[in-house]
Motif scaffolding. Sequence first.
Motif, PDB file in Angstrom:
ATOM      1  N   LEU A 255       9.732   4.325  52.701  1.00  0.00           N
ATOM      2  CA  LEU A 255       8.585   4.968  52.056  1.00  0.00           C
ATOM      3  C   LEU A 255       9.044   6.050  51.076  1.00  0.00           C
ATOM      4  O   LEU A 255       8.487   6.190  49.977  1.00  0.00           O
ATOM      5  CB  LEU A 255       7.662   5.572  53.110  1.00  0.00           C
ATOM      6  N   PHE A 256      10.060   6.814  51.479  1.00  0.00           N
ATOM      7  CA  PHE A 256      10.589   7.853  50.596  1.00  0.00           C
ATOM      8  C   PHE A 256      11.219   7.232  49.348  1.00  0.00           C
ATOM      9  O   PHE A 256      11.056   7.752  48.236  1.00  0.00           O
ATOM     10  CB  PHE A 256      11.622   8.692  51.355  1.00  0.00           C
ATOM     11  N   GLN A 257      11.915   6.130  49.524  1.00  0.00           N
ATOM     12  CA  GLN A 257      12.557   5.462  48.382  1.00  0.00           C
ATOM     13  C   GLN A 257      11.512   4.930  47.393  1.00  0.00           C
ATOM     14  O   GLN A 257      11.740   4.941  46.174  1.00  0.00           O
ATOM     15  CB  GLN A 257      13.451   4.319  48.882  1.00  0.00           C
ATOM     16  N   GLN A 258      10.371   4.502  47.902  1.00  0.00           N
ATOM     17  CA  GLN A 258       9.288   4.071  47.016  1.00  0.00           C
ATOM     18  C   GLN A 258       8.781   5.239  46.177  1.00  0.00           C
ATOM     19  O   GLN A 258       8.478   5.076  44.975  1.00  0.00           O
ATOM     20  CB  GLN A 258       8.149   3.478  47.835  1.00  0.00           C
ATOM     21  N   GLU A 259       8.677   6.414  46.799  1.00  0.00           N
ATOM     22  CA  GLU A 259       8.251   7.596  46.047  1.00  0.00           C
ATOM     23  C   GLU A 259       9.264   7.960  44.961  1.00  0.00           C
ATOM     24  O   GLU A 259       8.883   8.364  43.858  1.00  0.00           O
ATOM     25  CB  GLU A 259       8.044   8.787  46.993  1.00  0.00           C
ATOM     26  N   TYR A 260      10.545   7.816  45.286  1.00  0.00           N
ATOM     27  CA  TYR A 260      11.563   8.125  44.273  1.00  0.00           C
ATOM     28  C   TYR A 260      11.488   7.143  43.104  1.00  0.00           C
ATOM     29  O   TYR A 260      11.676   7.524  41.946  1.00  0.00           O
ATOM     30  CB  TYR A 260      12.954   8.095  44.903  1.00  0.00           C
ATOM     31  N   GLU A 261      11.229   5.879  43.397  1.00  0.00           N
ATOM     32  CA  GLU A 261      11.062   4.891  42.318  1.00  0.00           C
ATOM     33  C   GLU A 261       9.896   5.262  41.409  1.00  0.00           C
ATOM     34  O   GLU A 261       9.981   5.142  40.179  1.00  0.00           O
ATOM     35  CB  GLU A 261      10.824   3.503  42.915  1.00  0.00           C
ATOM     36  N   LYS A 262       8.796   5.720  42.016  1.00  0.00           N
ATOM     37  CA  LYS A 262       7.643   6.125  41.207  1.00  0.00           C
ATOM     38  C   LYS A 262       7.973   7.315  40.319  1.00  0.00           C
ATOM     39  O   LYS A 262       7.451   7.440  39.201  1.00  0.00           O
ATOM     40  CB  LYS A 262       6.462   6.483  42.119  1.00  0.00           C
ATOM     41  N   SER A 263       8.842   8.211  40.817  1.00  0.00           N
ATOM     42  CA  SER A 263       9.170   9.416  40.041  1.00  0.00           C
ATOM     43  C   SER A 263       9.880   9.077  38.732  1.00  0.00           C
ATOM     44  O   SER A 263       9.824   9.867  37.777  1.00  0.00           O
ATOM     45  CB  SER A 263      10.031  10.355  40.882  1.00  0.00           C
ATOM     46  N   LEU A 264      10.528   7.925  38.681  1.00  0.00           N
ATOM     47  CA  LEU A 264      11.220   7.540  37.451  1.00  0.00           C
ATOM     48  C   LEU A 264      10.249   7.221  36.322  1.00  0.00           C
ATOM     49  O   LEU A 264      10.626   7.260  35.144  1.00  0.00           O
ATOM     50  CB  LEU A 264      12.114   6.325  37.720  1.00  0.00           C
ATOM     51  N   GLY A 265       8.998   6.882  36.676  1.00  0.00           N
ATOM     52  CA  GLY A 265       7.992   6.593  35.656  1.00  0.00           C
ATOM     53  C   GLY A 265       7.064   7.745  35.376  1.00  0.00           C
ATOM     54  O   GLY A 265       6.025   7.552  34.733  1.00  0.00           O
ATOM     55  N   ILE A 266       7.416   8.939  35.825  1.00  0.00           N
ATOM     56  CA  ILE A 266       6.568  10.115  35.620  1.00  0.00           C
ATOM     57  C   ILE A 266       7.124  10.950  34.463  1.00  0.00           C
ATOM     58  O   ILE A 266       8.341  11.147  34.350  1.00  0.00           O
ATOM     59  CB  ILE A 266       6.480  10.952  36.911  1.00  0.00           C
ATOM     60  N   VAL A 267       6.207  11.447  33.652  1.00  0.00           N
ATOM     61  CA  VAL A 267       6.602  12.292  32.513  1.00  0.00           C
ATOM     62  C   VAL A 267       6.004  13.680  32.692  1.00  0.00           C
ATOM     63  O   VAL A 267       4.946  13.851  33.322  1.00  0.00           O
ATOM     64  CB  VAL A 267       6.127  11.687  31.173  1.00  0.00           C
ATOM     65  N   VAL A 268       6.687  14.673  32.154  1.00  0.00           N
ATOM     66  CA  VAL A 268       6.224  16.064  32.214  1.00  0.00           C
ATOM     67  C   VAL A 268       5.478  16.363  30.915  1.00  0.00           C
ATOM     68  O   VAL A 268       6.031  16.215  29.819  1.00  0.00           O
ATOM     69  CB  VAL A 268       7.406  17.029  32.388  1.00  0.00           C
ATOM     70  N   LYS A 269       4.234  16.789  31.041  1.00  0.00           N
ATOM     71  CA  LYS A 269       3.419  17.050  29.859  1.00  0.00           C
ATOM     72  C   LYS A 269       3.511  18.506  29.430  1.00  0.00           C
ATOM     73  O   LYS A 269       3.721  18.806  28.242  1.00  0.00           O
ATOM     74  CB  LYS A 269       1.965  16.663  30.134  1.00  0.00           C
ATOM     75  N   THR A 270       3.343  19.442  30.379  1.00  0.00           N
ATOM     76  CA  THR A 270       3.411  20.865  30.029  1.00  0.00           C
ATOM     77  C   THR A 270       4.139  21.618  31.133  1.00  0.00           C
ATOM     78  O   THR A 270       4.260  21.141  32.266  1.00  0.00           O
ATOM     79  CB  THR A 270       2.000  21.475  29.861  1.00  0.00           C
ATOM     80  N   CYS A 271       4.618  22.800  30.767  1.00  0.00           N
ATOM     81  CA  CYS A 271       5.276  23.685  31.737  1.00  0.00           C
ATOM     82  C   CYS A 271       4.921  25.126  31.406  1.00  0.00           C
ATOM     83  O   CYS A 271       5.106  25.575  30.267  1.00  0.00           O
ATOM     84  CB  CYS A 271       6.787  23.482  31.693  1.00  0.00           C
TER      85      CYS A 271
END
Length: 521
Positions: A255-271
């Motif tokens: 389950l944790f590895q699935q979350e890490y895979e999803k993180s690769l498709g996430i972009v940062v919009k603002t900080c």
Amino acid sequence: MVIDYALFGDVVCFDTTYRINNVNRPCAPIIEVNHHKETVVFGVALLYDETAASFEWLFTTFLEVMKGKKPLTIFTDQDAAMAKAIARVFPETYHRICSWHLFQNALKHLGHIFKGSNKFGAEFKSCMHDFEYEEDFIHSWNTLLEKHKLQDNKWCLDTFQERRKWAMVYGRHTFSAGIRSTQLCESFNSRMKCYVKPRFNVLEFFTRFEKLLDDVRYQELESNYEMSQLKPALKMNVPILRNARDIYTSKIFDLFQQEYEKSLGIVVKTCIESPPLYEYKVCVYELQREHKVTFDSKSKRIGCCCMSFEFVGYLCSHALKVLDIWNIKLVPSQYMLNRWTKHAREGCVVDYKGRIVIEDPRQVVSNRSKDLSRNAVTVASRAAESEDASIFFARKMVELSLEVEKFFTKANKNVDDGYFNSMAMNSSQSVDNNDAFTSEQNEISKGVLDACKAKCIKRNLAVASVKGRRKKSFLEKGKKRRKNQAAVARSASPTIPLSRDNIPIIASVSTLEVIILLPYF
């Protein structure tokens, strides 16, 4: 069950669907999931009825046995009596209504709406699960009622009053092991039907229920063994996954590895920077839905608006994306929840009387025997290489046997002393315990020495056999025939030839004697 609840009792599922005996008494199992995401049973009760008083008695008794530990979250169906008892006994526990039961009740009360609109079911589920902010949930709920003209529907009004028990927007703040319904109880009930039947009496019920428990616990043993022999496959050879694989159980790592895979498709919009605090807005690539992630660079604390860690127990893809930005290649230890790790069962548990709970006393004795046997075999194998060493080892084994028996003799003596002393106080009679102990010790020593002198041939004492129990083999038939022939011969020649020293002359060993001796060699 006490040990399981101490380790995994942060969340509880309670259900009374299954019925027992001819008058349909409710059977109430109390269950949850362990560190492998498999069913674990904390207790079971046979109730007389489903009133608030019965539920209150059950929960109070359960708390007493479990040393007063209250769960963080409890899942039940939409039952008023159950809710009343939980409010009294578990006031601090977050009471969640099973989402599956809620949807079934919606089908029952709003069946005409479901038939008239294909989208109503999806919209209703969206209100239950999808929102992260309360204002968004309330806006969506009101829109749903207006769209289908349900503003005055009594069931919808009553359900909205209990929204904190079923809407995910309110449940994300409390740990629930990722569970949203009592489907765990439903599957356990269907499994229980294979073991216990409604016609069983109480004794038969619990006898068969113990068998069910053994099979449930054996499943965890299989998972532990598989976890010790095989490691889950890494989809990416990166430090954070390698570290998580060494700590998490196989199921949680997947389950944790699935979350890490999803993180690769996430972009940062603002900080937004306000050192040491940083606030990020992230979203999945090509999707508009944003998530707010806050990070403290000093304490390495991280939080996400989806509240995945608070609700499930491991970091979400949004938080993992921010950790990667900060070049943090290992999950911080405060975000490795112990209940999901391989070492979740380490340590001891104390019961409500302050005693250390032993999970299986038989297993403790078995483990001791294995360790002692292994050491004894190692020494014996080495001693067997020399005749002098073998004689020395055999002598020491006899002495060791006597010394070991003293532990049990002393224990029995203490019990006997207490009994005889009490008898002496009542009857004013004195007992010489030292002489009794010495004679008992001599008897034990004699038994041990006799056992050491015993040959490898075991005498077959007279054992009564039941006629007609099984067919006799040809050897047994021959044995009987030879006995008859010998009896005839003895009656024909009653005198036995004697030697010069009056010793009977035996010509040879009969075949019968050889046959009897062979099995014992």
